[in-house]
Design a protein around this motif. Structure first.
Motif, PDB file in Angstrom:
ATOM      1  N   ARG A 193       0.812  -1.216   0.000  1.00 20.05           N
ATOM      2  CA  ARG A 193       0.000   0.000   0.000  1.00 20.05           C
ATOM      3  C   ARG A 193       0.847   1.268   0.000  1.00 20.05           C
ATOM      4  N   MET A 221       0.541   4.483  -3.440  1.00 22.40           N
ATOM      5  CA  MET A 221      -0.699   5.246  -3.519  1.00 22.40           C
ATOM      6  C   MET A 221      -0.550   6.402  -4.500  1.00 22.40           C
ATOM      7  N   ARG A 256     -10.809   8.642  -3.291  1.00 20.51           N
ATOM      8  CA  ARG A 256      -9.922   7.749  -2.534  1.00 20.51           C
ATOM      9  C   ARG A 256      -8.616   7.553  -3.285  1.00 20.51           C
ATOM     10  N   LEU A 257      -7.533   7.472  -2.536  1.00 20.42           N
ATOM     11  CA  LEU A 257      -6.252   7.169  -3.159  1.00 20.42           C
ATOM     12  C   LEU A 257      -6.282   5.732  -3.666  1.00 20.42           C
ATOM     13  N   ILE A 278      -4.059   2.335  -5.438  1.00 22.75           N
ATOM     14  CA  ILE A 278      -2.706   1.800  -5.569  1.00 22.75           C
ATOM     15  C   ILE A 278      -2.358   1.724  -7.058  1.00 22.75           C
ATOM     16  N   ASP A 304       1.684  12.169   2.248  1.00 19.66           N
ATOM     17  CA  ASP A 304       1.314  11.849   3.618  1.00 19.66           C
ATOM     18  C   ASP A 304       0.916  10.376   3.734  1.00 19.66           C
ATOM     19  N   ALA A 305       0.170   9.903   2.723  1.00 17.11           N
ATOM     20  CA  ALA A 305      -0.224   8.490   2.733  1.00 17.11           C
ATOM     21  C   ALA A 305       1.013   7.606   2.660  1.00 17.11           C
ATOM     22  N   TRP A 341       2.748   7.535   5.995  1.00 17.11           N
ATOM     23  CA  TRP A 341       2.092   6.644   6.947  1.00 17.11           C
ATOM     24  C   TRP A 341       2.274   5.189   6.552  1.00 17.11           C
ATOM     25  N   GLY A 342       2.225   4.935   5.252  1.00 15.35           N
ATOM     26  CA  GLY A 342       2.459   3.570   4.785  1.00 15.35           C
ATOM     27  C   GLY A 342       3.819   3.092   5.226  1.00 15.35           C
ATOM     28  N   ASP A 370       5.512   4.327   7.778  1.00 11.42           N
ATOM     29  CA  ASP A 370       5.537   4.223   9.232  1.00 11.42           C
ATOM     30  C   ASP A 370       4.955   2.890   9.700  1.00 11.42           C
ATOM     31  N   PHE A 371       3.874   2.456   9.039  1.00  9.81           N
ATOM     32  CA  PHE A 371       3.297   1.160   9.400  1.00  9.81           C
ATOM     33  C   PHE A 371       4.309   0.042   9.165  1.00  9.81           C
TER      34      PHE A 371
END
Lengths: 526, 431
Positions: A46, A49, A57-58, A60, A81-82, A85-86, A88-89
């Protein structure tokens, strides 16, 4: 042919192209872990994006097919930003053990962190504990905590080798890569999983802990392990070669190479090589410089020109064959040229993917050159008969570079040592040769990474390769050795390719890599 | 207002479980009628009835059926009886009390979409419903209602029951298809959608138990009769599984747009032990929580609940009274999603664990004030970023609980104990 706009650039693509493919082939940057051009789409990391105009919606990029007029961007704040976060996960349960990780320096997580991260981590909870140092098989070690579960390795064993040794076990954040009971990851292509692993989860037993990647230069070349001629990158520094990785060439090897081909670097390093020429005299072995030894041997060759046989293996470049045959047929006038067919029982075999029984990079080039000089495909039996009846007194051998694939080596040495004079040229050490008596010259040759040249693979595809580096500086190439053996002085002239166009798309890339990897130091002035 | 028993009229009679009893109450007459219709007529009728998927997503059933390619490719009908959404237990009742109703609905639906094979994928823990269904299917085969040439119509159909192994994710339609194919129960990447490439890569329709059973009254009396119940956009009746701190928990069949207030106080008999209503989770554990004020105003139909910021989902109404600690309740949910994430997509795999750990940190008394905002940020970035909706399902309760009951979370962090219960509710174990 739908037209679309990606980050403001208009692009026309083939029907059915996904966004990530279009970006990939148009040199646009997009973060991704699970997508690999040689594997099916998983859509799980993910990270790729992107924003598509008209869609709130974003999406893939790896699973979105481009449609006419689609406007895509992956540089907006929302997408970045997505991606942050991706990333970071991916990182919250990652052990962050870069200082002791072999992938450090070429790690997808490090790369994307420099692009999207540079934040203070907010994860303050306990990290998930998983298995470490998992012995997956004879070649690969797994560290589950580093794994980001992109499933590339699993898809590789499912789709490419079709051996399906790997799977993802357990669920959720307890998921781990593993092998099914009692079945280790043991196939001839297993190390590709290490290449495609975007992080340090899968490491090669051969390479791990041996060198930090930032101390290695790399250059493209062509594997000399078999007649497929996979395009590879060789990684080296001044201490020698450390590993070989595949380079994409759709016509030859796709994205992969076999595990055996990865071992060829071992035969070019100094430990395996003859560093000096040796001449056997009545007083024992005398060390000489390679050039001097060849010059020295030229006296017996010239004296026995009509009784001189030349034995060639398929391990040299087309340019060298051209030159050596020219010298031998025209200068010395010998027509006794023999092709040493190694591994004859499995010579024509093929494993269905890449690996061929003909473990020589240039058998085709050798046969073409022999034909060009009007040399009949002389039989090995003629050589043996010639040695027995004395019509052959002097044998010049261009021996193999990868001796492991010449199982009959010992036997051939026994046969050829019957000659009055034996001049044996090859790159690597061989105990059998070094224990011979009689008139023997052992002359060290350059390995394939030390010279420019062309290999013609099994289907006649000519692939040019460039010199990577020098390992044994005094070693000769076959052209030089032939000139010296014919009593000529060595002529230094730029190498010219006898074969016209190369099928490799990589010349440009190669130059760039070379520039990039040169350790350039700018000198100051006083 | 009482219940409207369109489907559950005879659920109280034991004889309704068996074929003879089911036939006595008009069973399989609708099938005979349907087999004389054109398949397209049935699809049109279902479309006209406004029937929406009862499993949770609420997508128009007739429209879903019309996504199937118009060719002779083999196709499958799968009945989703995995019923994993916490709080939901309506499918269980329907399978236990009226297995033939489901089978009849499935044969009619299969005839409509041209499927020769269907499976009922039942949740692994549902041992008794599986036994009931298997018996009913045998009865149907013996009576010529399944198999070759059903009721002399020339239509062939086979049906099987498949038991899941108890994973929540196998209730997601593509996860269910993976499981049915013998693979690890993980959702598949879409597109391709199941209607184009589903079970065994063939066109497949997945419908909930209640949806398929509702086809029977629709074909029996026509779309117009079905539309008499509910609203324009939310037509028909629906089962609601009422649970939590109410006096009379259970399944209730009511027309859509039934007031939540009546559901809790009339049908449900009010809040237990004279306590006050605090919050309601209206559509299964993944639906955002509603406060008491919001819940008492809302009507039970897709649009009204959506307007109130939540969703009708599977129709599982979980009632919380004022003795409940919302941090504790959220911890229960985050633990569930952490445990049930299939682990395929990174945001869900890592995010469900992360929020679960944060909530449990708070619950054990060592939370930090910034954790409350962090919960919102993490949940927000889990939403809409994955292959299936599990990640959204895990994120929505987090966002709604923290936003609507923030004072309880802040109190817990500051004081290190529950605002409602006054104590620490969780002792963290070393693992």
């Amino acid at each position: 042919m739908p037209k679309c706009t990606i980050n403001g650039k208009e692009i026309e693509v083939k029907e059915g192209t996904t966004i990530i493919e279009a970006m990939y082939s148009n040199d646009q940057k997009i973060a991704h872990y699970c997508w690999h051009p040689g594997l099916s789409v998983a859509g799980v990391c993910r990270l790729c994006m992107c924003e598509i105009e008209g869609n709130p919606r974003l999406q893939i990029a790896c699973n979105t097919v481009i449609t006419e007029g689609m406007k895509v961007n992956n540089t907006s704040e929302k997408v970045r930003d997505a991606a942050k976060w991706g990333l970071d996960f991916h990182l919250i349960n990652h052990p962050l053990d870069c200082p002791i990780c072999d992938q450090a320096g070429e790690c997808g997580l490090q790369d994307q962190y420099m692009e999207f991260g540079k934040y203070d981590p907010e994860m303050a909870e306990r990290k998930q504990k998983k298995h470490k140092v998992v012995d997956l098989g004879p070649t690969v070690v797994l560290d589950s905590e580093r794994c980001i579960l992109c499933s590339r390795c699993v898809r590789f064993t499912d789709e490419v080798t079709k051996t399906s040794e790997l799977g993802i076990f357990n669920r959720g954040d307890k998921s781990e890569i593993g092998t099914h009971d009692g079945k280790p990851l043991d196939n001839k292509y297993s190390l590709n999983t290490v290449d495609i692993c975007p992080v340090g989860a899968l490491t090669s037993k051969d390479f791990r802990f041996r060198q930090r990647v930032w101390y290695l230069k790399d250059q493209e070349t062509v594997c000399n392990g078999c007649s497929t001629g996979c395009n590879v990158k060789a990684y080296f520094n001044k201490e020698g070669f450390y590993r070989v990785k595949p380079q994409h060439n759709a016509e030859v090897n796709g994205y992969w190479m076999c595990d055996e081909g990865r071992d060829v670097y071992k035969y070019v390093n100094r430990e395996a090589r003859w560093l000096k020429a040796q001449k056997r005299t009545s007083a024992g072995w005398e060390e000489m410089l390679p050039g001097a030894a060849a010059k020295d041997a030229s006296s017996v060759v010239k004296a026995n020109a009509s009784g001189t046989a030349l034995v060639l293996t398929g391990q040299y470049s087309s340019e060298e064959y051209e030159s050596v045959l020219k010298t031998f047929t025209q200068e010395l006038g010998t027509k006794k040229v023999f092709h040493w067919v190694n591994n004859s029982s499995s010579f024509d075999s093929f494993d269905g993917l890449l690996l061929r029984g003909d473990r020589n990079p240039n058998t085709k080039g050798l046969l073409t050159a022999m034909e060009k000089f009007g040399l009949p495909a002389s039989k090995w039996a003629d050589l043996e008969a010639g040695l027995a009846n004395g019509s052959i007194t002097t044998v010049v051998v261009a021996g193999p570079e990868n001796q492991v694939w010449f199982p009959e080596m010992k036997q051939v040495i026994q046969t050829l040592s019957k000659a009055k004079n034996l001049i044996w040229m090859q790159t690597g050490k061989n105990a059998e040769l070094e224990s011979l008596s009689g008139n023997v010259w052992l002359i060290p040759m350059k390995s394939y990474v030390e010279k420019d040249g062309t290999f013609v693979n099994y289907k006649g595809l000519a692939q040019k390769f460039k010199k990577v580096t020098t390992v044994v500086s005094e070693a000769l190439n076959l052209s030089e050795a032939a000139q010296l053996l014919a009593g000529q002085n060595l002529m230094i002239k730029p190498e010219t390719s006898v074969l016209v166009e190369t099928a490799r798309p990589a010349d440009r890339v190669m130059q760039e890599h070379r520039k990039k990897n040169e350790f350039v130091m700018k000198r100051g002035t006083l | 207002m009482s219940e409207t028993k369109l489907l559950s009229e005879h659920y109280d009679k034991d004889e309704f479980i068996g074929l003879a009893g089911y036939k006595k109450h008009g069973g399989y007459e609708v099938l005979a009628k349907a087999l004389k219709m054109q398949p397209q007529q049935i699809i049109d009728e279902v479309k006209a009835s406004g029937l929406r998927g009862r499993g949770g997503a609420g997508f128009s059933t007739g429209t879903k059926w019309s996504f199937l390619p118009k060719n002779n490719e083999p196709r499958y009908l799968l009945c989703n009886a995995d019923e994993g959404e916490p709080g939901t237990f309506k499918d269980r009742l329907m399978m236990e009390r009226a297995p033939h109703q489901l089978i009849e609905g499935m044969i009619i639906s299969s005839f409509a979409i041209g499927s020769k094979k269907s499976y009922i994928y039942v949740r692994g823990e549902y041992h008794y419903p599986i036994a009931v269904l298997e018996k009913a299917i045998r009865e149907a085969y013996d009576a010529g209602l399944l198999g070759k040439n059903i009721l002399g119509s020339g239509f062939d159909h086979d049906m099987d029951v498949y038991s899941g192994a108890g994973a929540y994710i196998c209730g997601e339609e593509t996860g269910m298809i993976s499981s049915l194919e013998g693979l690890k129960g993980q959702p598949k990447l879409k597109p391709p959608f199941p209607a184009v490439q589903g079970y065994l890569r063939k066109p497949t329709i997945v419908n909930n138990v209640e949806t398929l059973a509702a086809v029977v009254p629709i074909i029996k009396d026509g779309a117009a009769a079905y539309r008499k119940f509910g609203t324009e956009k939310s037509a028909g009746t629906k089962f609601f599984s009422l649970s939590g701190n109410v006096n009379k928990p259970g399944n209730y069949e009511v027309p859509l747009a039934y007031p939540m207030k009546d559901m809790i106080y009339k049908l449900g008999g009010g809040i237990r032990n004279g306590k006050k209503l605090k919050a309601v989770i209206p559509g299964g554990s993944s639906a955002p929580v509603l406060t008491a004020e919001e819940a008492e105003k809302v009507l039970l139909d897709y649009e009204s609940i959506a307007a109130a910021g939540s969703m009708l989902g599977s129709g599982a109404i979980i009632v919380l009274d004022d003795s409940q600690c919302m941090v504790d309740c959220l911890a229960n949910l985050t633990h569930f999603y952490h445990h049930e994430s299939c682990g395929q997509c990174t945001p869900c795999r890592e995010g469900t664990g992360w929020v679960d750990k944060i909530v449990h940190s708070i619950l054990s008394g060592r939370g930090r004030l910034q954790d409350i905002d962090l919960l919102l940020k993490v949940a927000d970035n889990m939403k809409g970023r994955t292959i299936c909706a599990l990640s959204d399902a895990a994120a929505l309760p987090v966002i709604s609980f923290v936003t609507k009951f923030r004072d309880e979370f802040e109190y817990y962090v500051r004081e290190g104990r529950s605002k409602v219960k006054g104590t620490v509710l969780y002792a963290e174990m070393h693992h």
